[in-house]
Design an enzyme around this catalytic site. Structure first.
Site, PDB file in Angstrom:
ATOM      1  N   TYR A  79      45.794  76.134  28.699  1.00  0.00           N
ATOM      2  CA  TYR A  79      45.210  76.265  27.360  1.00  0.00           C
ATOM      3  C   TYR A  79      45.027  74.916  26.678  1.00  0.00           C
ATOM      4  O   TYR A  79      44.134  74.754  25.848  1.00  0.00           O
ATOM      5  CB  TYR A  79      46.106  77.141  26.469  1.00  0.00           C
ATOM      6  N   LYS A 102      53.425  81.119  40.249  1.00  0.00           N
ATOM      7  CA  LYS A 102      52.587  81.178  41.448  1.00  0.00           C
ATOM      8  C   LYS A 102      53.003  79.995  42.322  1.00  0.00           C
ATOM      9  O   LYS A 102      52.195  79.141  42.692  1.00  0.00           O
ATOM     10  CB  LYS A 102      51.098  81.138  41.042  1.00  0.00           C
ATOM     11  N   ASP A 120      50.780  87.615  40.914  1.00  0.00           N
ATOM     12  CA  ASP A 120      49.957  88.721  41.423  1.00  0.00           C
ATOM     13  C   ASP A 120      50.830  89.951  41.689  1.00  0.00           C
ATOM     14  O   ASP A 120      50.474  91.080  41.333  1.00  0.00           O
ATOM     15  CB  ASP A 120      49.160  88.304  42.678  1.00  0.00           C
ATOM     16  N   ASP A 154      49.530  85.517  28.845  1.00  0.00           N
ATOM     17  CA  ASP A 154      48.413  86.137  28.123  1.00  0.00           C
ATOM     18  C   ASP A 154      47.963  87.392  28.866  1.00  0.00           C
ATOM     19  O   ASP A 154      47.801  88.468  28.289  1.00  0.00           O
ATOM     20  CB  ASP A 154      47.252  85.135  28.018  1.00  0.00           C
ATOM     21  N   ASP A 166      48.951  91.701  27.957  1.00  0.00           N
ATOM     22  CA  ASP A 166      47.959  92.758  27.720  1.00  0.00           C
ATOM     23  C   ASP A 166      48.238  93.950  28.632  1.00  0.00           C
ATOM     24  O   ASP A 166      48.132  95.109  28.235  1.00  0.00           O
ATOM     25  CB  ASP A 166      46.529  92.260  28.002  1.00  0.00           C
TER      26      ASP A 166
HETATM   27  C1  IPM Z   1      46.378  86.342  22.554  1.00  0.00           C
HETATM   28  C2  IPM Z   1      44.895  86.124  22.521  1.00  0.00           C
HETATM   29  C3  IPM Z   1      44.617  84.643  22.336  1.00  0.00           C
HETATM   30  C4  IPM Z   1      45.189  83.915  23.530  1.00  0.00           C
HETATM   31  C5  IPM Z   1      43.127  84.284  22.124  1.00  0.00           C
HETATM   32  C6  IPM Z   1      42.504  85.054  21.001  1.00  0.00           C
HETATM   33  C7  IPM Z   1      42.945  82.806  21.913  1.00  0.00           C
HETATM   34  O1  IPM Z   1      44.306  86.642  23.673  1.00  0.00           O
HETATM   35  O2  IPM Z   1      47.047  86.011  21.563  1.00  0.00           O
HETATM   36  O3  IPM Z   1      46.874  86.873  23.557  1.00  0.00           O
HETATM   37  O4  IPM Z   1      44.542  83.800  24.578  1.00  0.00           O
HETATM   38  O5  IPM Z   1      46.317  83.434  23.415  1.00  0.00           O
HETATM   39 MG    MG Z   2      45.644  87.734  24.912  1.00  0.00          MG
END
Ligand code: IPM
Ligand code: MG
Length: 359
Positions: A142, A192, A224, A248, A252
């Protein structure tokens, strides 16, 4: 006590969900006798429209001077075509970096009453689902340099650098171990290391740091495999510690198996100074302004704020209890709706949770 809050609604559904979280915050203030002074500032696309940049100086100054920052979401199609340097996401990444928020806690917990909304087979979730993802937040691909786009051999190439220093790895590993100690004492470090040099260093440093935490049981998993195990047998995990990009993605995934990404809060913490609290989901531009969004992730982020920034465990518990109670009564936003539920909008959900706050 009086607390100074920097409130950053941002874009898309951000303003709607933040309004409900502030409503719950105010109610907690009334019930428990605290004052929460909320100052609203611009970030993301809203800031680009008003000032030309995604993170105005004024926002940063206010955030640094606050006791805690509450954020909604940033981004949307309106700003997708913009120059990379002024994308809304730069505002979020910028404030994380400027406040030194290297540790991002993302708890993925399946509320009992939402078992129906869970997309995994009942026998898989039968043992419950309660994973804490500790994501490194200010390093890795990032932020790594060099990054960019250039022309090589007559064609465009683009590149990022996934880079970690030993100290960056060690400080997030510490947070992982300390978090695991407060829970079941199991920590899984995800990397990884079979391919990436940066992951090999990650693993070495985590193993070294483990010597300072003999009471925590450390395991390692390739990313993975971790992505697969999260849907195959999620109850094997307690605390996962991992680098920025892997975190990240995995958070999710962990979020959606709890029923909806609309349920997951987060806390971003540094070595001191204000923490930042935000839902892990995005700005959902398709449903923005329609009173359809689920405010619970943002409301639960307020509970994390009570725990991590203000040392108010009773207030945190009151918010979590209120959310569980309202869900238990069958109220659902669209994303967690299941047969027999009572469908409500964003603001009604906030009103219900605020109404259920008790000391
Ligand atoms: C998160 C989001 C952010 C990230 C984006 C919006 C920059 O996906 O907070 O998980 O990638 O960190
Ligand atoms: Mg995210």
């Amino acid at each position: 006590m009086k607390y100074r809050m920097c409130v950053l609604p941002g874009d898309g559904i951000g303003p709607e969900i933040v309004a409900q979280a502030v409503r719950v915050l105010d109610r907690v203030g009334e019930v428990f006798g605290h004052g929460f002074e909320c100052a609203t500032h611009l970030i993301g696309g809203a800031a680009i429209d008003a000032t030309g940049g995604p993170l105005p100086e004024e926002t940063l100054v206010a955030a640094k001077a606050s006791d805690a920052v509450l954020l909604g979401a940033v981004g949307g199609p309106k700003w997708d075509a913009m120059d990379k340097a002024v994308r809304p996401e730069k505002g979020l990444l910028g404030i994380r970096k400027e406040l030194g928020l290297f540790a991002n806690l993302r708890p993925a917990r399946l509320f009992d009453v939402l078992k129906n909304a869970c997309c995994l087979r009942p026998d898989i979730v039968g043992q419950g689902l309660d994973v804490m993802v500790v994501r490194e937040l200010t390093g890795g691909a990032y932020f790594g340099q060099p990054r960019g786009e250039e022309v090589r051999d007559g064609e465009r190439v683009a590149f990022n650098t996934m880079i970690y220093s030993e100290s960056e790895i060690r400080r997030i590993a510490k947070v992982g171990f300390e978090t695991a100690r407060k829970r079941s004492g199991k920590l899984c470090s995800v990397d990884k290391a079979n391919v990436l040099d940066v992951s090999q260093l990650w693993r070495e440093v985590v193993i070294d740091e483990a010597r300072n935490h003999p009471d925590v049981e450390l395991s390692h998993m390739y990313v993975d495999n971790a992505a697969m195990q999260l849907v195959r047998a999620p109850s094997q995990f307690d605390v996962i510690v991992t680098e920025n990009l892997f975190g990240d993605i995995l958070s999710d995934e962990a979020a959606v198996i709890t029923g909806s990404i609309g349920m997951l809060p987060s806390a971003s913490l540094g070595a001191g100074g204000p923490g930042l609290y935000e839902p892990i989901h995005g700005s959902a531009p398709d449903i923005a302004g329609k009173d359809l969004a689920n405010p619970l992730a943002t409301i639960l982020s307020v509970a994390m704020m009570f725990t991590h920034s203000f040392g108010l465990p009773a207030e945190a518990a009151a918010v979590e209890r209120a959310v569980a109670e309202v869900l238990g009564q069958g109220y659902r936003t669209g994303d967690i709706m299941s047969p027999g539920g009572a469908l409500v909008g964003c603001s009604r959900m906030g009103e219900l949770v605020a109404g259920a706050i008790r000391a």
